[in-house]
Scaffold this motif. Structure first.
Motif, PDB file in Angstrom:
ATOM      1  N   VAL A  85     -16.199 -31.331  37.785  1.00  0.00           N
ATOM      2  CA  VAL A  85     -15.656 -29.740  37.978  1.00  0.00           C
ATOM      3  C   VAL A  85     -16.711 -28.717  37.836  1.00  0.00           C
ATOM      4  O   VAL A  85     -16.818 -27.681  38.736  1.00  0.00           O
ATOM      5  N   ASN A  86     -17.251 -28.687  36.535  1.00  0.00           N
ATOM      6  CA  ASN A  86     -18.349 -27.509  36.439  1.00  0.00           C
ATOM      7  C   ASN A  86     -19.667 -27.702  37.229  1.00  0.00           C
ATOM      8  O   ASN A  86     -20.463 -26.795  37.186  1.00  0.00           O
ATOM      9  N   HIS A  87     -20.117 -28.904  37.276  1.00  0.00           N
ATOM     10  CA  HIS A  87     -21.493 -29.327  37.736  1.00  0.00           C
ATOM     11  C   HIS A  87     -21.491 -29.406  39.182  1.00  0.00           C
ATOM     12  O   HIS A  87     -22.232 -28.979  40.077  1.00  0.00           O
ATOM     13  N   LEU A  88     -20.684 -30.353  39.650  1.00  0.00           N
ATOM     14  CA  LEU A  88     -20.650 -30.839  40.995  1.00  0.00           C
ATOM     15  C   LEU A  88     -19.771 -29.911  41.841  1.00  0.00           C
ATOM     16  O   LEU A  88     -19.788 -29.944  42.932  1.00  0.00           O
ATOM     17  N   LYS A  89     -18.935 -29.323  41.121  1.00  0.00           N
ATOM     18  CA  LYS A  89     -17.995 -28.384  41.936  1.00  0.00           C
ATOM     19  C   LYS A  89     -17.132 -28.968  42.663  1.00  0.00           C
ATOM     20  O   LYS A  89     -17.121 -28.477  44.008  1.00  0.00           O
ATOM     21  N   VAL A  90     -16.612 -30.061  42.370  1.00  0.00           N
ATOM     22  CA  VAL A  90     -15.577 -30.969  43.545  1.00  0.00           C
ATOM     23  C   VAL A  90     -14.464 -30.017  43.787  1.00  0.00           C
ATOM     24  O   VAL A  90     -13.957 -29.209  43.220  1.00  0.00           O
ATOM     25  N   LYS A  91     -14.080 -30.258  45.084  1.00  0.00           N
ATOM     26  CA  LYS A  91     -12.906 -29.229  45.940  1.00  0.00           C
ATOM     27  C   LYS A  91     -11.480 -30.095  45.657  1.00  0.00           C
ATOM     28  O   LYS A  91     -10.574 -29.624  45.477  1.00  0.00           O
ATOM     29  N   HIS A  92     -11.699 -31.568  45.505  1.00  0.00           N
ATOM     30  CA  HIS A  92     -10.619 -32.195  45.383  1.00  0.00           C
ATOM     31  C   HIS A  92     -10.589 -33.404  44.347  1.00  0.00           C
ATOM     32  O   HIS A  92     -11.565 -33.940  44.170  1.00  0.00           O
ATOM     33  N   ILE A  93      -9.453 -33.688  43.523  1.00  0.00           N
ATOM     34  CA  ILE A  93      -9.461 -34.697  42.515  1.00  0.00           C
ATOM     35  C   ILE A  93      -8.418 -35.733  43.049  1.00  0.00           C
ATOM     36  O   ILE A  93      -7.314 -35.018  43.174  1.00  0.00           O
ATOM     37  N   ILE A  94      -8.613 -36.787  43.190  1.00  0.00           N
ATOM     38  CA  ILE A  94      -7.672 -37.921  43.520  1.00  0.00           C
ATOM     39  C   ILE A  94      -7.247 -38.877  42.420  1.00  0.00           C
ATOM     40  O   ILE A  94      -8.484 -39.369  41.950  1.00  0.00           O
ATOM     41  N   VAL A  95      -5.952 -39.024  41.991  1.00  0.00           N
ATOM     42  CA  VAL A  95      -5.812 -40.162  41.026  1.00  0.00           C
ATOM     43  C   VAL A  95      -5.248 -41.072  41.925  1.00  0.00           C
ATOM     44  O   VAL A  95      -4.065 -40.766  42.572  1.00  0.00           O
ATOM     45  N   CYS A  96      -5.880 -42.279  41.912  1.00  0.00           N
ATOM     46  CA  CYS A  96      -5.286 -43.388  42.899  1.00  0.00           C
ATOM     47  C   CYS A  96      -4.972 -44.430  42.228  1.00  0.00           C
ATOM     48  O   CYS A  96      -5.766 -45.225  41.758  1.00  0.00           O
ATOM     49  N   GLY A  97      -3.479 -44.704  42.189  1.00  0.00           N
ATOM     50  CA  GLY A  97      -3.159 -46.099  41.554  1.00  0.00           C
ATOM     51  C   GLY A  97      -2.846 -46.898  42.768  1.00  0.00           C
ATOM     52  O   GLY A  97      -3.389 -46.683  43.891  1.00  0.00           O
ATOM     53  N   HIS A  98      -2.321 -48.161  42.326  1.00  0.00           N
ATOM     54  CA  HIS A  98      -1.961 -49.132  43.493  1.00  0.00           C
ATOM     55  C   HIS A  98      -0.895 -50.198  43.124  1.00  0.00           C
ATOM     56  O   HIS A  98      -0.699 -50.306  41.825  1.00  0.00           O
ATOM     57  N   TYR A  99      -0.111 -50.251  44.064  1.00  0.00           N
ATOM     58  CA  TYR A  99       0.945 -51.345  44.035  1.00  0.00           C
ATOM     59  C   TYR A  99       0.402 -52.613  43.432  1.00  0.00           C
ATOM     60  O   TYR A  99      -0.557 -53.029  43.821  1.00  0.00           O
ATOM     61  N   GLY A 100       1.394 -53.319  42.575  1.00  0.00           N
ATOM     62  CA  GLY A 100       0.965 -54.778  42.042  1.00  0.00           C
ATOM     63  C   GLY A 100      -0.031 -54.412  40.886  1.00  0.00           C
ATOM     64  O   GLY A 100      -1.032 -55.052  40.507  1.00  0.00           O
ATOM     65  N   CYS A 101      -0.195 -53.067  40.257  1.00  0.00           N
ATOM     66  CA  CYS A 101      -1.244 -52.805  39.151  1.00  0.00           C
ATOM     67  C   CYS A 101      -0.850 -53.680  37.867  1.00  0.00           C
ATOM     68  O   CYS A 101       0.298 -53.697  37.445  1.00  0.00           O
ATOM     69  N   ARG A 175      -9.850 -23.701  42.693  1.00  0.00           N
ATOM     70  CA  ARG A 175     -10.288 -25.131  42.952  1.00  0.00           C
ATOM     71  C   ARG A 175     -10.259 -25.915  41.703  1.00  0.00           C
ATOM     72  O   ARG A 175     -10.497 -25.477  40.735  1.00  0.00           O
ATOM     73  N   PRO A 176     -10.189 -27.145  41.800  1.00  0.00           N
ATOM     74  CA  PRO A 176      -9.989 -28.140  42.852  1.00  0.00           C
ATOM     75  C   PRO A 176      -8.364 -28.549  43.064  1.00  0.00           C
ATOM     76  O   PRO A 176      -7.470 -28.272  41.979  1.00  0.00           O
ATOM     77  N   ASP A 177      -7.832 -29.017  44.158  1.00  0.00           N
ATOM     78  CA  ASP A 177      -6.736 -29.448  44.342  1.00  0.00           C
ATOM     79  C   ASP A 177      -6.614 -30.914  43.817  1.00  0.00           C
ATOM     80  O   ASP A 177      -7.551 -31.347  43.816  1.00  0.00           O
ATOM     81  N   LEU A 178      -5.465 -31.307  43.280  1.00  0.00           N
ATOM     82  CA  LEU A 178      -5.370 -32.444  42.897  1.00  0.00           C
ATOM     83  C   LEU A 178      -4.268 -33.162  43.643  1.00  0.00           C
ATOM     84  O   LEU A 178      -3.051 -32.701  44.101  1.00  0.00           O
ATOM     85  N   HIS A 179      -4.560 -34.610  43.940  1.00  0.00           N
ATOM     86  CA  HIS A 179      -3.793 -35.538  44.743  1.00  0.00           C
ATOM     87  C   HIS A 179      -3.586 -36.795  43.596  1.00  0.00           C
ATOM     88  O   HIS A 179      -4.249 -36.979  43.117  1.00  0.00           O
ATOM     89  N   GLY A 180      -2.171 -37.229  44.120  1.00  0.00           N
ATOM     90  CA  GLY A 180      -1.796 -38.503  43.536  1.00  0.00           C
ATOM     91  C   GLY A 180      -1.439 -39.327  44.576  1.00  0.00           C
ATOM     92  O   GLY A 180      -0.620 -38.995  45.591  1.00  0.00           O
ATOM     93  N   TRP A 181      -2.156 -40.548  44.618  1.00  0.00           N
ATOM     94  CA  TRP A 181      -2.113 -41.307  45.787  1.00  0.00           C
ATOM     95  C   TRP A 181      -1.821 -42.796  45.129  1.00  0.00           C
ATOM     96  O   TRP A 181      -2.008 -43.001  44.023  1.00  0.00           O
ATOM     97  N   VAL A 182      -1.169 -43.682  45.947  1.00  0.00           N
ATOM     98  CA  VAL A 182      -0.868 -44.967  45.656  1.00  0.00           C
ATOM     99  C   VAL A 182      -1.526 -45.976  46.596  1.00  0.00           C
ATOM    100  O   VAL A 182      -1.037 -45.659  47.725  1.00  0.00           O
ATOM    101  N   TYR A 183      -2.245 -46.876  46.544  1.00  0.00           N
ATOM    102  CA  TYR A 183      -2.926 -47.846  47.399  1.00  0.00           C
ATOM    103  C   TYR A 183      -2.142 -48.951  47.465  1.00  0.00           C
ATOM    104  O   TYR A 183      -1.642 -49.635  46.427  1.00  0.00           O
TER     105      TYR A 183
END
Ligand code: CO
Length: 211
Positions: A85-101, A175-183
């Motif tokens: 966040v503070n050095h790379l200045k990312v615009k999006h953070i994705i937390v990605c889980g997965h079914y069958g974890c 920024r950044p926007d936060l996203h929750g995804w599942v693979y």
């Protein structure tokens, strides 16, 4: 050839292939990385961040742990977050889980996995407790695990939003926007399940007013 030697040979082939198709590739990347994305995913070997998103080295900053958790006292994930966040200045953070974890499945059992794993999985049991009224109504075990996987991703996004690192970046840089995804291991597809745009409202108990 020993199994690990195959990896080294594959690496040589890969580097040669990259160079052949893009002669400046390594030279360019060695000078800087400017990824727009931070990926917080599961350590599971079947969920490689770059491969499933069709991205190249340099495009995603990656942190992975068992069941993609964002824990308030985990210096590792918080260091990655701070840097991203503070050095790379990312615009999006994705937390990605997965079914069958496996981590999520283990957390629903009453099995003693011994101290360190018990400590880690406890965080997922806490997610279950928060959403017990919904989860207890699901009779099918697989469906219950799948829903807990989605809710876990949502709670980890909340955990990001609870940090002063995120709140400060939201306040001063929108920024950044936060996203929750599942693979899905079975079809290779990512399902977006939750999102918090920069500046979204959070439970004011967790809000810092002097950032
Ligand atoms: Co997993």
């Amino acid at each position: 050839m020993k199994p690990y030697e195959i990896l080294l040979q594959n690496n040589k082939d890969w580097a040669e292939g990259k160079k052949a198709s893009d002669p400046d590739f390594f030279e360019r990347l060695s000078h800087l990385q400017t990824p727009e994305f931070l990926w917080i995913g599961c350590s599971d070997s079947r969920v490689p961040a770059n491969e499933i998103t069709g991205t190249d080295p340099g495009e995603i900053f990656v942190h992975r742990n068992v069941a993609n958790l964002v824990i308030n006292t985990d210096v590792n994930v918080l260091s990655v977050l701070d840097y991203a966040v503070n050095h790379l200045k990312v615009k999006h953070i994705i937390v990605c889980g997965h079914y069958g974890c496996g981590g999520v499945k283990a957390a629903i059992t009453n099995h003693d996995f011994k101290p360190v794993l018990n400590m880690w999985l406890r965080n997922i049991k806490d997610v279950y407790r928060i959403h017990r009224s919904e989860l207890d109504l699901i009779a099918d075990e697989e469906q219950k695990t799948n829903r807990l996987t989605e809710l876990n991703v949502m709670e980890q996004v909340f955990n990001l939003a609870k940090t002063s690192i995120i709140q400060r970046a939201w306040k001063h840089e929108q920024r950044p926007d936060l996203h929750g995804w599942v693979y899905g291991l079975q079809n290779g597809l990512i399902k977006p399940v939750f999102e918090m745009k920069a500046g979204a409202a959070i439970d004011n108990l967790y809000e810092y007013d002097d950032l």
